[in-house]
Design an enzyme around this catalytic site. Structure first.
Site, short mmCIF file in Angstrom:
data_model
loop_
_atom_site.label_atom_id
_atom_site.label_comp_id
_atom_site.label_asym_id
_atom_site.label_seq_id
_atom_site.Cartn_x
_atom_site.Cartn_y
_atom_site.Cartn_z
CG ASP A 175 -2.14 0.88 0.98
OD1 ASP A 175 -2.07 1.73 0.07
OD2 ASP A 175 -3.15 0.75 1.69
C1 BGC Z 1 -5.07 3.19 0.17
C2 BGC Z 1 -5.17 2.22 -0.98
C3 BGC Z 1 -5.04 2.96 -2.27
C4 BGC Z 1 -3.72 3.69 -2.28
C5 BGC Z 1 -3.44 4.47 -3.53
C6 BGC Z 1 -3.84 4.05 0.07
O1 BGC Z 1 -3.86 5.09 1.00
O2 BGC Z 1 -5.07 2.50 1.40
O3 BGC Z 1 -6.40 1.55 -0.92
O4 BGC Z 1 -5.16 2.08 -3.34
O5 BGC Z 1 -3.70 4.61 -1.20
O6 BGC Z 1 -4.29 5.57 -3.63
#
Ligand code: BGC
Length: 951
Positions: A278
């Site tokens: 993530d």
């Molecule tokens: C989130 C993810 C997301 C990623 C990119 C993160 O903060 O937890 O679900 O895909 O950001 O935006």
């Protein structure tokens, strides 16, 4: 002057155009010196050959550049090898607007408006996996049109607490429902040549302290509640990418958690795709290198300083980390590139903002809106009987699609509820609007709304939550389960002013005790997407008969729900312990006898359904245990759909089990008076639980109640079933397929009929329907092996064995606990160059202790991985010319560990053949010298023959 964001936009365009022309060029132009077309660009070659080839051409530095980001949502291109830049994007509800490159600010493009689907929890409320497929497919098409390669969704984390800020993105509280809904979505999306990214693995169930909170959960709850959707994404949907979660699990961050990523995901489940972090979820180079992370995204550092960039390179150069680990990451990245066709000139180009996609958005909303209360048939509204409707509430005009953070969409358009109602009510009805409440709004708002309510024949109150931080939004949890902005008081005043007040709530679950008994009707509309206003109006006026069902229990008050009842939220000293174990959602409410506000699976309709004629039909010749059959009749006056739900209750479990658990469901569409027979097949898994002591799934020899209902608390039919009474060999059938199954194979487990043996002949065999699954039949059987072969698609990694030094092969197996053991085989099919020819030679590795070896023992005690020793046997088998070489466990009576994996190098096997008395030189030449090729992978189906001992 061009702004930075415009330049960024141009850069994006140029590189996308570039990618297309590169791809076209590859088929014709020599790009690598004298070599006309390197194998990795040859789409007729098997993926693994292409991966190997491309891997061998990359320098160490290029390899490093592949495994981390070079902007917020891209990875670097390698023009020398024509590796295009990879484009990732959120997310589950559509293709997010472009941002960056190096900030979270919008890129400022004008061509990144997309279809905004309803939020995940609304999709789950449809209980319609076909719609999941349609949504995934539509998003996949839009992703392609916007040049994306990997889409960051679906989110499948279980709703453990009503407060989690991301509950709206996820698919509810039940592992079975969540798994069913995400599989369709992923298949649909990936059918467009876009990789889905199932997230967030795992136990990402609260946003509180999300980057660090450590989750402790017992093994059984992990396996039964929190992992099934991910496992289904891997094994049933064949998902190509997966995102690690921010939180820690058992003291290690999930983005580099050895147990979750290496041991469970990759070894046990055989996942072949890539694991990405993530955004800013990576914390340590050594752990990232060794514990299963394949792509680092979003770290809050310069790209070269990412954990898997220069720091990793330094350690590799010093020899402190193994190069093989890097290659493994590259393989996984390359595999995803090839699977998504990034080098393919004929890659799908997609389509954006089409009427068909908008139709999907509307359908999901129509089927996902849940009717929770409808006293005296207050709904549907009849516009011919209404002069004035007062629409009240901020959510009547508020747009939600862009909100919630990463899952937000720059919607092509968004129909708000007020517009939908005005359009549908028609010119003859006077629709008045009053906002009623607002953040920081004054008492005058409420007064004006009450006056409006008094002046109208009916009120439609549209309130609930929104995507402001602290409600349904990433990055924080809700503080409580209350309606904000004084809505509890406002609703009471409105309904006192006009008893014909229909309440519509958007957002996730809230406490309703203050007013629920006073209002005649209530609809839960979630965040219904860009077509939400139209869908809601159709439900309110009866053009659509509501058929949504709650994918999560609505508690009366927060303290009733398990995490809060036990004081295990948000955790103490950085750790949250899931002390409720398995008892999440309705499993808790039902087992503890706590009355919810609305139970799991609940949802009303404008018609009524009668359930009857339950039959439990023991399965005869498939892998099912029993087929549950019953009738549903639409006994009302309008057409409608019912979601029939099947729960299983075990009578005397050896270990504690929840009161009942969802194991099947079916959505049935019926005209008035129409009756349909519903069949729900149950497999053995429906009766099993995870025995952490045995490290395997087990089913007790016990009676089970099969409960059929319209919700988890509205059970209409029941009967008992004792699976063990059936004359059937009891065998575990797990991981029958070699790991590549989930990767290349077109089959779903359902499409393969597993035939359990009987006590007399305790063997499992598999049958395929060659005419329906698109494979050509090559029905041959060696002691129960069956396989199919599709010459048209036969582009499997052909390799001359004589040029091959290593053919690694591995498989995982599960022998089904102490009392059962079975045979597992892993095989290579070999043939001459003629692509139309059937395989002439098959080499098998057997694991198990139940087989009779064919031929002679030629070597003993060959130790492969995990300390398992084998004997090598070899021999011929009819039909003539068909050879079987087998590894057998060293001691025929020895038991393998019940679950595990084995790794062998098939070339060691061939080397052993040479000079053995049983083998003629010719036979050896057959294999090594005569140019046999190994054929397997895409287009092939192999499956394990399983024998077991009847109990
Ligand atoms: C989130 C993810 C997301 C990623 C990119 C993160 O903060 O937890 O679900 O895909 O950001 O935006």
């Amino acid at each position: 002057m061009l702004s930075v964001s415009t330049l960024w936009g141009m850069r994006i365009l140029l590189s996308q155009v570039g990618a297309v022309s590169f791809a076209l060029a590859w088929s014709t132009i020599s790009i690598l010196g004298a070599e006309s077309q390197p194998p990795y660009l040859d789409a007729s070659q098997p993926i693994e050959t292409r991966v190997d080839d491309l891997l061998s051409r990359l320098t160490l530095e290029e390899k490093i550049s592949i495994i981390h980001a070079d902007s917020k949502f891209t990875t670097i291109a390698i023009p020398r090898l024509n590796i295009p830049r990879r484009w990732l994007d959120d997310g589950p509800h559509g293709v997010r607007e472009d941002i960056g490159p190096d900030t979270w600010n919008p890129a400022g493009r004008t061509d990144d408006f997309s279809t905004a689907m309803p939020s995940g929890i609304c999709l789950a409320a449809t209980w319609n996996p076909d719609l999941g497929y349609s949504e995934g497919e539509a998003i996949g098409q839009e992703a392609r049109a916007r040049g994306k390669d990997i889409m960051l969704g679906p989110g499948v984390n279980i709703l453990r607490t009503p407060l989690c800020g991301r509950n709206f993105e996820y698919l509810g509280e039940d592992p079975f429902l969540t798994a069913q809904m995400c599989v369709g979505y992923i298949r649909g999306e990936q059918s467009q040549g876009v990789a889905s990214c199932v997230k967030h693995f795992a136990l990402n169930n609260e946003e509180f302290d999300r980057m660090n909170i450590n989750v402790e959960v017992d093994e059984r709850a992990l396996r039964e509640i929190y992992l099934p959707a991910f496992k289904a994404a891997v094994q049933d949907a064949g998902v190509w990418t997966l995102m690690g979660a921010y939180n820690q699990f058992r003291g290690q961050h999930c983005c580099h958690n050895d147990y979750l990523l290496n041991q469970i995901l990759k070894d046990e489940w055989g996942y072949k795709g890539l694991v990405m972090s993530d955004w800013a979820g990576t914390h340590d180079t050594r752990q990232a290198a060794l514990n299963g992370l394949d792509l680092e995204m979003g770290t809050d550092k310069k790209y070269d300083d990412f954990y898997l960039a220069q720091p990793y390179l330094d350690l590799l150069k010093k020899g402190e980390l193994p190069l093989a680990g890097l290659d493994e990451k590259i393989r996984r990245n390359l595999r995803v590139m090839l699977a998504t066709g990034v080098f393919d000139a004929r890659r799908k180009t997609g389509s954006l903002n089409t009427a068909a996609h908008q139709e999907v958005a509307r359908q999901v909303a129509e089927e996902g809106i849940v009717l929770l209360k409808n006293e005296n048939q207050s709904l549907p509204l009849d516009p011919t009987k209404l002069k004035t409707i007062a629409v009240i509430g901020e959510n009547a005009t508020r747009l939600h699609a862009h909100g919630g953070d990463s899952s937000g969409i720059k919607a092509f358009y968004e129909v708000n509820p007020l517009d939908g109602i005005v359009k549908r009510a028609g010119g003859k009805v006077n629709v008045i609007y009053s906002e009623g409440y607002r953040k920081d709004g004054g008492a005058d708002l409420a007064e004006r709304a009450i006056a409006a309510a008094k002046s109208a024949d009916a009120v439609i109150y549209i309130g609930g939550l929104n995507h402001d931080r602290g409600f349904d939004c990433e990055g924080a949890d809700r503080a409580d389960m209350k309606l904000p902005y004084g809505q509890d008081e406002l609703i009471q005043k409105i309904v006192a002013a006009n008893p014909k007040t229909i309440v519509v709530l958007e957002g996730t679950m809230v406490e309703m005790d203050a007013w629920l008994d006073k209002v005649p009707a209530l609809l839960q509309a979630w965040y219904p997407g860009m077509e939400g206003g139209n869908a809601l109006a159709k439900v309110l006026f009866g053009d659509v008969n509501p058929s949504g069902k709650l994918p999560a229990t609505f508690p009366k008050k927060l303290s009733d729900s398990p995490a809060h009842a036990l004081g295990n939220y948000p955790g103490t000293n950085g750790t949250v312990t899931y002390a409720e174990g398995l008892l999440v959602g309705y499993r808790w409410f039902d087992t503890k006898n706590i009355e919810p506000q609305f139970p799991f699976g609940f949802g009303l309709s404008y018609t009524t359904f009668r359930y009857s004629d339950l039959k439990l039909i023991p399965a005869e010749s498939t892998n099912e245990v029993v087929t549950v059959q019953f009738e549903i009749e639409n006994t009302g006056k309008v057409a409608g759909a019912e979601v029939a739900q099947l729960y299983v209750h075990q009578k005397n479990p050896a270990l504690m089990r929840p009161e009942k658990e969802l194991k099947g469901f079916k959505k049935v569409f019926l005209k008035p008076g129409e009756k349909q027979t519903v069949s729900i097949p149950l497999k053995k898994a429906a009766f099993e639980y995870y025995d952490a002591g045995k490290k395997s799934w087990v089913a007790d020899d016990d009676s089970f109640e099969i409960l059929i209902g319209s919700s988890s608390r509205d059970l209409r039919l029941r009967d008992s079933f004792h699976p063990a009474t059936k004359k059937q060999a009891r065998a575990k059938v797990f991981n029958l397929f070699p790991p590549y199954y989930a990767w290349n194979n077109k089959f779903t487990r359902e499409e393969i009929g597993w035939n359990p043996g009987t006590e007399d002949a305790p063997q499992w065999t598999a049958s395929f329907n060659f005419s329906t699954n698109g494979l050509y039949g090559y029905p041959a059987s060696i002691r129960g092996w069956h396989y199919g072969w599709n010459p048209a698609e036969d582009n499997l990694f052909p390799k001359k064995l004589s040029e091959t030094t290593s053919i690694p092969c591995s498989f995982s197996y599960n022998c089904g606990g102490d009392d059962l053991h079975g045979d597992f085989a892993y095989d290579l099919f070999l043939r001459h160059d003629d692509k139309k020819a059937a395989p002439q030679l098959e080499v098998m590795v057997w694991a198990g202790n139940n087989s009779t070896p064919i031929g002679e023992l030629i070597a003993t005690n060959i130790t492969v991985a995990d300390g398992v020793a084998f004997d090598l046997w070899a021999g011929t088998n009819a039909p003539v010319g068909y050879y079987v070489y087998s590894f057998m466990p060293h001691q025929k009576t020895a038991r393998l560990p019940t679950e595990g994996s084995l790794n062998v190098d098939m070339m060691d096997f061939f080397r052993l053949l040479e000079g053995r008395p049983y083998f003629s030189k010719e036979m050896y030449l057959d294999v090594v010298e005569a140019g046999f090729e190994i054929v397997r992978g895409k287009g092939w189906v192999t499956c394990g023959w399983f024998s077991c001992e009847a109990e």
